[in-house]
Design a protein around this motif. Sequence first.
Motif, PDB file in Angstrom:
ATOM      1  N   LYS A   1       4.086  47.552 108.090  1.00 29.31           N
ATOM      2  CA  LYS A   1       4.801  48.546 108.873  1.00 29.31           C
ATOM      3  C   LYS A   1       5.114  48.063 110.290  1.00 29.31           C
ATOM      4  N   GLY A   2       4.210  47.309 110.906  1.00 28.87           N
ATOM      5  CA  GLY A   2       4.422  46.874 112.277  1.00 28.87           C
ATOM      6  C   GLY A   2       5.313  45.654 112.417  1.00 28.87           C
ATOM      7  N   LEU A   3       5.690  45.021 111.293  1.00 27.98           N
ATOM      8  CA  LEU A   3       6.511  43.819 111.351  1.00 27.98           C
ATOM      9  C   LEU A   3       7.995  44.176 111.419  1.00 27.98           C
ATOM     10  N   ASN A   4       8.768  43.285 112.016  1.00 31.49           N
ATOM     11  CA  ASN A   4      10.208  43.507 112.153  1.00 31.49           C
ATOM     12  C   ASN A   4      10.957  42.630 111.145  1.00 31.49           C
ATOM     13  N   LEU A   5      10.587  42.749 109.880  1.00 31.37           N
ATOM     14  CA  LEU A   5      11.132  41.888 108.835  1.00 31.37           C
ATOM     15  C   LEU A   5      12.582  42.246 108.514  1.00 31.37           C
ATOM     16  N   LYS A   6      13.389  41.191 108.321  1.00 30.78           N
ATOM     17  CA  LYS A   6      14.761  41.368 107.853  1.00 30.78           C
ATOM     18  C   LYS A   6      14.901  40.958 106.393  1.00 30.78           C
ATOM     19  N   GLN A   7      14.006  40.061 105.947  1.00 27.07           N
ATOM     20  CA  GLN A   7      14.066  39.596 104.556  1.00 27.07           C
ATOM     21  C   GLN A   7      12.660  39.548 103.999  1.00 27.07           C
ATOM     22  N   LEU A   8      12.451  40.152 102.831  1.00 25.22           N
ATOM     23  CA  LEU A   8      11.141  40.190 102.188  1.00 25.22           C
ATOM     24  C   LEU A   8      11.309  39.965 100.693  1.00 25.22           C
ATOM     25  N   ASP A   9      10.462  39.078 100.141  1.00 24.17           N
ATOM     26  CA  ASP A   9      10.472  38.817  98.696  1.00 24.17           C
ATOM     27  C   ASP A   9       9.082  39.095  98.141  1.00 24.17           C
ATOM     28  N   ILE A  10       8.997  40.003  97.154  1.00 30.29           N
ATOM     29  CA  ILE A  10       7.712  40.374  96.553  1.00 30.29           C
ATOM     30  C   ILE A  10       7.738  40.274  95.035  1.00 30.29           C
ATOM     31  N   LYS A  11       8.834  39.831  94.467  1.00 31.78           N
ATOM     32  CA  LYS A  11       8.939  39.783  93.007  1.00 31.78           C
ATOM     33  C   LYS A  11       7.842  38.873  92.428  1.00 31.78           C
ATOM     34  N   GLY A  12       7.498  39.130  91.165  1.00 37.33           N
ATOM     35  CA  GLY A  12       6.471  38.321  90.515  1.00 37.33           C
ATOM     36  C   GLY A  12       5.057  38.802  90.780  1.00 37.33           C
ATOM     37  N   ASN A  13       4.906  39.914  91.526  1.00 38.02           N
ATOM     38  CA  ASN A  13       3.601  40.532  91.747  1.00 38.02           C
ATOM     39  C   ASN A  13       3.514  41.819  90.936  1.00 38.02           C
ATOM     40  N   ALA A  14       2.296  42.170  90.546  1.00 35.55           N
ATOM     41  CA  ALA A  14       2.123  43.371  89.729  1.00 35.55           C
ATOM     42  C   ALA A  14       2.549  44.633  90.477  1.00 35.55           C
ATOM     43  N   ILE A  15       2.493  44.591  91.792  1.00 31.46           N
ATOM     44  CA  ILE A  15       2.801  45.780  92.589  1.00 31.46           C
ATOM     45  C   ILE A  15       4.295  46.004  92.743  1.00 31.46           C
ATOM     46  N   ALA A  16       5.110  45.004  92.410  1.00 31.90           N
ATOM     47  CA  ALA A  16       6.547  45.032  92.720  1.00 31.90           C
ATOM     48  C   ALA A  16       7.326  45.884  91.724  1.00 31.90           C
ATOM     49  N   ASP A  17       7.071  47.213  91.722  1.00 29.21           N
ATOM     50  CA  ASP A  17       7.861  48.103  90.881  1.00 29.21           C
ATOM     51  C   ASP A  17       8.907  48.815  91.735  1.00 29.21           C
TER      52      ASP A  17
END
Length: 702
Positions: free
Chosen positions: A663-679
């Motif tokens: 929440k505190g990060l100022n991300l513009k690009q994030l990749d989470i695919k391939g994790n069990a949580i990535a629904d």
Amino acid sequence: MHGRPRKALKPEDEVASAAKAQKLQALQSLFLSNHHSRNYCKEALDVNAKLLEINPESYTAWNYRKLAVQHKLTQSDLDPDSVKSVLDEELRVVESALRQNFKSYGAWHHRKWVLSKGHSSIDYELRLLDRFQKADARNFHAWNYRRFVAALMKRSEEDELNYTTDMIDNNFSNYSAWHNRSLLLSSLLEKKVQGFSSKENALSDEIELVHQAIFTDPDDQSAWFYYLWLLDQTMKIESPLLISSWPTHGSEVTLLRERCRANFSLSSFHNLHSDSGIFLLILYFSEVVEGVSSTTVTVESSFFTNEVLIWKPLSTNNSNASKVWIAHVNFPNKELQHSETYSMEISLGHSQGITSSSGYSYSHHTKIAFKVCVQSLGKEKNEEQDEELISWKDENFHNFETQSPEPSPFVYFGKLNINEDHEPTASEWRAETITNEIALFRELLSEITCKIGKLTLARLMKAHDALLSQSANKTVHSEESLALYTDLIELDPFHSLYYRDAYSLVLLEQVTSSWESLLRYSYHYKRDLTLSPLGNSVCLRLNNLSLSRIGAIDKLLWVQVLDLSHNQLQSIEGLEAMQLLSCLNLSYNNLRSFTALAPLRPIRSLKVLDVSYNEIGSHSIDTTRYLCPSPLSHTEENSWNSQEVVTGADNVTKYWDAVLILKGLNLKQLDIKGNAIADEQFKSILGNSLPALKWLDGEVLH
């Protein structure tokens, strides 16, 4: 116990055990009745003594005796002889209990309590200890009690040290004697007692003593542990040191007020992009320190006054002490036609106040002088909308030009301007001692195969390379150390994770030991730099190295783009010091939860993060970091209002750690695919909680 299988009791033993249990139950019942009625008569105390003789581990029974003694000592007609008689009876009961079990915590504590009253003779105590230590020379209860008695007798630490020598001569495997020796030697060295005023001579004598034990029986671990403690004392520098900084001494850094679309002749190692004109200062110490402030650290510049500078510790546990301290400098906010260069200087060690956790002060007069070139470059229209997605594919990177005219960050390493000498005599002694030890243990391992011997030799080599790095950025033993840890992983698979971590640290020290070495891992991004968040920054690619732990961070403070993919990382602890990071690739590792990403929270410059193809969501929540009934009550993020992000208890319990970290990060690009949580539900939550996020798993968010 300790791997020994239980044996079935014989019939006669079962009968005896049942009779003992019945007797114990009767005594316990009678004792509790006396305890509840506060009956402290002689008959009641006799019942208690019989109970303790059978079961010395009954804490309630020992506490009852304390109450009984205090009750008797408050009687006004009690003369000194009667007081002594009461306490001597307690000592007799304790001794009787210890004969049944001389490792009883309660019995030894009660004996200490009685002696602390000050009415008993202590001359008998050492003779009693001799008997118990002959029965079991490694009984740590007896050794702990011996230290207590020696202090009451005001027995000299030199005499006690000689006693440990006698015990070790009788049995090299007496771990408790070696441990007691380390405590005594530490105290004697600290007090600089005659004969121990020279640390070099005292430790040299101890090393010679432990050599006798190790070479007599290399398979016994007691002497090895003491030797490792001696190695730590040999390498130990009491006063904390400043080992790295950003910027480094003598460097020239370009601060770009806005992202430029042209003029890429600027140094790719020393460019910083900041729309607000905020410039970061980093101080990296050899150990955790506190007291870094505008009072103890002076920053001078033509436009800057030190009073407004605030130094903050980079601590994940909200502590006021840390290895790494940062401060932000605001450059003048004015329109520049071309550029303007400012000279800056950081000074510390000129006043007391920076101290380590062990109480030693930073006393080295240090100056870090550098230049900052501020450029205000116009940003073309709609550039932000045209920024491209970062792709970490190999074909998008090419090796850094070896003939590049720009200076490397390593040109400035080791240029902290320290005016004081760092104990030159002690440094020579350390280097000579470690060199001799390496030769000695190489010879030992040429004759035998010894796991702890291999581990010790690897540690000696790491210590020697650490000494070399203080005068020159190089490692001479890294290849041999890596080979030793590889052997240990095969010889001792049960501790393979520990060896892999040690292997990773040595490998990273080797990679960062010189510019020539680091150059092999430095790349440029091939794609259109004018549209890339990477700008023309150099990407450090430490991927496919089987790393299980991060190290050598003090040499990587300049890195803005880092690729750690295809490793074995379960933690990224230490990465928080890399405050300039803008792009980070952690894909294809073994990260088990979002809490493992907690070191990223202080890195406000991070724009691109790839944690795809890890194990996030495949394991239960990491409770080692959040020891509280509810994650929402944790002090790390008191300001978080879950209703701003999610609705429904299920979402909170499933995704709270991810929201807390990201929440505190100022991300513009994030990749989470391939994790069990990535629904899809989680992706929706991320879209709501990260307002600056533009790309998620390679797709544009709407």
